[in-house]
Write a protein that holds these residues in place. Sequence first.
Motif, PDB file in Angstrom:
ATOM      1  N   GLN A  52       0.821  -1.202   0.000  1.00  0.00           N
ATOM      2  CA  GLN A  52       0.000   0.000   0.000  1.00  0.00           C
ATOM      3  C   GLN A  52       0.860   1.259   0.000  1.00  0.00           C
ATOM      4  OE1 GLN A  52      -3.120   0.336  -0.532  1.00  0.00           O
ATOM      5  NE2 GLN A  52      -3.239   2.553  -0.181  1.00  0.00           N
ATOM      6  N   ARG A  53       1.963   1.222   0.739  1.00  0.00           N
ATOM      7  CA  ARG A  53       2.877   2.358   0.773  1.00  0.00           C
ATOM      8  C   ARG A  53       3.505   2.589  -0.599  1.00  0.00           C
ATOM      9  NH1 ARG A  53       4.139   7.239   2.684  1.00  0.00           N
ATOM     10  NH2 ARG A  53       6.344   7.521   3.200  1.00  0.00           N
ATOM     11  N   LEU A  54       3.854   1.501  -1.294  1.00  0.00           N
ATOM     12  CA  LEU A  54       4.428   1.617  -2.631  1.00  0.00           C
ATOM     13  C   LEU A  54       3.431   2.275  -3.578  1.00  0.00           C
ATOM     14  CD1 LEU A  54       6.548   1.061  -4.806  1.00  0.00           C
ATOM     15  CD2 LEU A  54       5.635  -1.262  -5.006  1.00  0.00           C
ATOM     16  N   ARG A  55       2.185   1.865  -3.506  1.00  0.00           N
ATOM     17  CA  ARG A  55       1.183   2.463  -4.389  1.00  0.00           C
ATOM     18  C   ARG A  55       1.003   3.947  -4.069  1.00  0.00           C
ATOM     19  NH1 ARG A  55      -4.159   3.767  -4.586  1.00  0.00           N
ATOM     20  NH2 ARG A  55      -5.139   3.544  -6.625  1.00  0.00           N
ATOM     21  N   GLU A  56       0.926   4.283  -2.782  1.00  0.00           N
ATOM     22  CA  GLU A  56       0.741   5.682  -2.387  1.00  0.00           C
ATOM     23  C   GLU A  56       1.922   6.549  -2.836  1.00  0.00           C
ATOM     24  OE1 GLU A  56       0.229   5.406   1.796  1.00  0.00           O
ATOM     25  OE2 GLU A  56      -1.858   4.726   1.686  1.00  0.00           O
ATOM     26  N   LEU A  57       3.136   6.043  -2.627  1.00  0.00           N
ATOM     27  CA  LEU A  57       4.311   6.814  -3.018  1.00  0.00           C
ATOM     28  C   LEU A  57       4.400   6.960  -4.536  1.00  0.00           C
ATOM     29  CD1 LEU A  57       7.070   5.546  -0.559  1.00  0.00           C
ATOM     30  CD2 LEU A  57       6.160   7.868  -0.711  1.00  0.00           C
ATOM     31  N   SER A  58       3.991   5.933  -5.270  1.00  0.00           N
ATOM     32  CA  SER A  58       4.017   6.016  -6.729  1.00  0.00           C
ATOM     33  C   SER A  58       3.097   7.130  -7.219  1.00  0.00           C
ATOM     34  CB  SER A  58       3.600   4.676  -7.349  1.00  0.00           C
ATOM     35  OG  SER A  58       4.525   3.653  -7.022  1.00  0.00           O
ATOM     36  N   LEU A  59       1.897   7.210  -6.657  1.00  0.00           N
ATOM     37  CA  LEU A  59       0.969   8.270  -7.033  1.00  0.00           C
ATOM     38  C   LEU A  59       1.482   9.632  -6.578  1.00  0.00           C
ATOM     39  CD1 LEU A  59      -2.478   6.569  -6.260  1.00  0.00           C
ATOM     40  CD2 LEU A  59      -1.540   7.137  -8.515  1.00  0.00           C
ATOM     41  N   GLN A  60       2.101   9.672  -5.400  1.00  0.00           N
ATOM     42  CA  GLN A  60       2.632  10.940  -4.899  1.00  0.00           C
ATOM     43  C   GLN A  60       3.749  11.446  -5.798  1.00  0.00           C
ATOM     44  OE1 GLN A  60       5.319  11.857  -1.178  1.00  0.00           O
ATOM     45  NE2 GLN A  60       3.214  11.619  -0.461  1.00  0.00           N
ATOM     46  N   VAL A  61       4.654  10.563  -6.190  1.00  0.00           N
ATOM     47  CA  VAL A  61       5.743  10.959  -7.079  1.00  0.00           C
ATOM     48  C   VAL A  61       5.179  11.493  -8.391  1.00  0.00           C
ATOM     49  CG1 VAL A  61       7.646  10.078  -8.494  1.00  0.00           C
ATOM     50  CG2 VAL A  61       7.502   9.455  -6.072  1.00  0.00           C
ATOM     51  N   ALA A  62       4.228  10.770  -8.983  1.00  0.00           N
ATOM     52  CA  ALA A  62       3.630  11.217 -10.243  1.00  0.00           C
ATOM     53  C   ALA A  62       2.938  12.563 -10.070  1.00  0.00           C
ATOM     54  CB  ALA A  62       2.643  10.171 -10.757  1.00  0.00           C
ATOM     55  N   GLY A  63       2.216  12.729  -8.959  1.00  0.00           N
ATOM     56  CA  GLY A  63       1.531  13.996  -8.711  1.00  0.00           C
ATOM     57  C   GLY A  63       2.491  15.150  -8.550  1.00  0.00           C
ATOM     58  N   LEU A  65       5.506  15.340  -9.836  1.00  0.00           N
ATOM     59  CA  LEU A  65       6.084  15.625 -11.149  1.00  0.00           C
ATOM     60  C   LEU A  65       5.155  16.543 -11.941  1.00  0.00           C
ATOM     61  CD1 LEU A  65       7.444  12.075 -12.051  1.00  0.00           C
ATOM     62  CD2 LEU A  65       8.821  14.108 -11.638  1.00  0.00           C
ATOM     63  N   LEU A  66       3.862  16.239 -11.910  1.00  0.00           N
ATOM     64  CA  LEU A  66       2.892  17.083 -12.604  1.00  0.00           C
ATOM     65  C   LEU A  66       2.843  18.478 -11.982  1.00  0.00           C
ATOM     66  CD1 LEU A  66       0.010  14.479 -13.003  1.00  0.00           C
ATOM     67  CD2 LEU A  66       1.417  15.418 -14.846  1.00  0.00           C
ATOM     68  N   ALA A  67       2.816  18.530 -10.663  1.00  0.00           N
ATOM     69  CA  ALA A  67       2.734  19.821  -9.971  1.00  0.00           C
ATOM     70  C   ALA A  67       3.983  20.661 -10.182  1.00  0.00           C
ATOM     71  CB  ALA A  67       2.500  19.596  -8.477  1.00  0.00           C
ATOM     72  N   SER A  68       5.102  20.011 -10.434  1.00  0.00           N
ATOM     73  CA  SER A  68       6.366  20.737 -10.644  1.00  0.00           C
ATOM     74  C   SER A  68       6.504  21.256 -12.067  1.00  0.00           C
ATOM     75  CB  SER A  68       7.552  19.822 -10.313  1.00  0.00           C
ATOM     76  OG  SER A  68       7.531  19.446  -8.948  1.00  0.00           O
ATOM     77  N   PHE A 204      11.359  18.012   2.570  1.00  0.00           N
ATOM     78  CA  PHE A 204      10.494  17.295   1.647  1.00  0.00           C
ATOM     79  C   PHE A 204       9.609  18.277   0.889  1.00  0.00           C
ATOM     80  CE2 PHE A 204      11.348  14.105   5.003  1.00  0.00           C
ATOM     81  CZ  PHE A 204      11.962  13.143   4.207  1.00  0.00           C
ATOM     82  N   LEU A 205       9.290  17.943  -0.360  1.00  0.00           N
ATOM     83  CA  LEU A 205       8.521  18.863  -1.193  1.00  0.00           C
ATOM     84  C   LEU A 205       7.134  19.134  -0.627  1.00  0.00           C
ATOM     85  CD1 LEU A 205       9.414  17.738  -4.834  1.00  0.00           C
ATOM     86  CD2 LEU A 205      10.567  19.382  -3.344  1.00  0.00           C
ATOM     87  N   LEU A 206       6.602  18.221   0.171  1.00  0.00           N
ATOM     88  CA  LEU A 206       5.270  18.408   0.732  1.00  0.00           C
ATOM     89  C   LEU A 206       5.289  18.799   2.208  1.00  0.00           C
ATOM     90  CD1 LEU A 206       3.274  15.511  -1.005  1.00  0.00           C
ATOM     91  CD2 LEU A 206       3.235  17.962  -1.532  1.00  0.00           C
ATOM     92  N   ASP A 207       6.450  19.130   2.748  1.00  0.00           N
ATOM     93  CA  ASP A 207       6.497  19.645   4.123  1.00  0.00           C
ATOM     94  C   ASP A 207       5.707  20.948   4.203  1.00  0.00           C
ATOM     95  OD1 ASP A 207       7.983  17.706   5.412  1.00  0.00           O
ATOM     96  OD2 ASP A 207       9.900  18.748   5.199  1.00  0.00           O
ATOM     97  N   PRO A 208       4.838  21.114   5.212  1.00  0.00           N
ATOM     98  CA  PRO A 208       4.134  22.392   5.385  1.00  0.00           C
ATOM     99  C   PRO A 208       5.123  23.531   5.649  1.00  0.00           C
ATOM    100  CG  PRO A 208       3.142  20.650   6.722  1.00  0.00           C
ATOM    101  CD  PRO A 208       4.445  20.117   6.196  1.00  0.00           C
ATOM    102  N   PRO A 209       4.730  24.766   5.375  1.00  0.00           N
ATOM    103  CA  PRO A 209       5.642  25.901   5.567  1.00  0.00           C
ATOM    104  C   PRO A 209       6.242  25.989   6.957  1.00  0.00           C
ATOM    105  CG  PRO A 209       3.730  26.593   4.304  1.00  0.00           C
ATOM    106  CD  PRO A 209       3.463  25.188   4.742  1.00  0.00           C
ATOM    107  N   ARG A 283      -0.554  23.181  -6.427  1.00  0.00           N
ATOM    108  CA  ARG A 283      -0.980  22.418  -7.607  1.00  0.00           C
ATOM    109  C   ARG A 283      -1.121  20.937  -7.276  1.00  0.00           C
ATOM    110  NH1 ARG A 283       2.601  26.233 -10.327  1.00  0.00           N
ATOM    111  NH2 ARG A 283       4.345  24.776 -10.093  1.00  0.00           N
ATOM    112  N   TYR A 284      -0.229  20.424  -6.428  1.00  0.00           N
ATOM    113  CA  TYR A 284      -0.309  19.002  -6.050  1.00  0.00           C
ATOM    114  C   TYR A 284      -1.620  18.715  -5.319  1.00  0.00           C
ATOM    115  CZ  TYR A 284       0.523  14.626  -3.612  1.00  0.00           C
ATOM    116  OH  TYR A 284       0.383  13.349  -3.119  1.00  0.00           O
ATOM    117  N   HIS A 285      -1.956  19.534  -4.346  1.00  0.00           N
ATOM    118  CA  HIS A 285      -3.157  19.276  -3.556  1.00  0.00           C
ATOM    119  C   HIS A 285      -4.442  19.487  -4.366  1.00  0.00           C
ATOM    120  CE1 HIS A 285      -1.028  18.427   0.099  1.00  0.00           C
ATOM    121  NE2 HIS A 285      -0.403  19.592   0.086  1.00  0.00           N
ATOM    122  N   ALA A 286      -4.340  20.169  -5.513  1.00  0.00           N
ATOM    123  CA  ALA A 286      -5.507  20.338  -6.381  1.00  0.00           C
ATOM    124  C   ALA A 286      -5.753  19.117  -7.259  1.00  0.00           C
ATOM    125  CB  ALA A 286      -5.332  21.576  -7.256  1.00  0.00           C
TER     126      ALA A 286
END
Length: 341
Positions: A52-63, A65-68, A204-209, A283-286
Amino acid sequence: MSDRRISGFKPTGPLQLGNYVGAIRPVVDGQDQPTIVFVADLHAMTVPGDPQRLRELSLQVAGLLLASGVDPRRTILYRQSDLPAHAELHYLLECVATYGEAHRMIQFKEKGGGSGTRLSLLTYPVLMAADILLHDIAEVPVGRDQRQHVELTRDLAMRFNERHGPVFTVPRATHPAIAARLADLADPAVKMGKTNASSNGVLFLLDPPDVLRRKIMRAVTDTAGEVAYDPENRPGVSNLLELLAVATGDDPRRIASGHTGYGALKRATADAVIALLEPIQRRYHALSEDDIEQVLAAGAERAAERADATVARTKAAMGLSSARPARAGSPATPETVPASR
């Protein structure tokens, strides 16, 4: 020769600022050139992990990349396991590779060897070769620590072409300009990485401010008190200067001349990093999971045309099919090479 570029991102942990600077931003900036980007989830399975962690991280990485800024209209973006041609060509190349070649790869020497080591840790460099050869990639931009993988790919392609005819484009390694090597904020002697033992010094790219600011304000410096760019003798302060340079596009030496104290430097660095990552996070969270899955599915479908043709002509050359070898786009243009090693 093809001018396509390829980059793979392994979902073994959350992406961090070093990944963005060293790998993601160059991909985004180079999208005027035909580009293929994939989430290397098969490579993440060389060590034990939670499915499950692998699937979540795979989607996070793809997201991310798109957001970047990875644009699926210009760049083929897909998940490696969604393209069966990777695994199929991997096995076909294993029938050309030798145990000795795989065993002397540096990662296996460093991480493998015990009876409980997964066999995939030994053979994954052959999968990396398949990743490259599937898409007729002529030039592979890599750091010097990855050159060994490209050399193996070259050896396998040349050996196959000599035995079975001109099927594969023989790639060569290129070494792009070295990006800033961001260090762990808590231990400047260690590279900032997504799998570091402690996350206290990793941005981390998703660390809060507030988390980004806290990590930067707690960054290790030194007792000299003077702001100067000297990576060898003053790695902590120099790392902060490089972070600020990465976020603003400025030069770390010029930045140093404009700061007199560590506190002000840390505050400026935190402000700049937060400003850099805020639009990416927004953009990622959208993006919804369905949005990301649709992009990955469409990318796999686009990638399959060339990849399936590569597998078809490989199988035909090896006697596994009576059909004529299929060709996608321009035929492979292998180099004139000496006898295989």
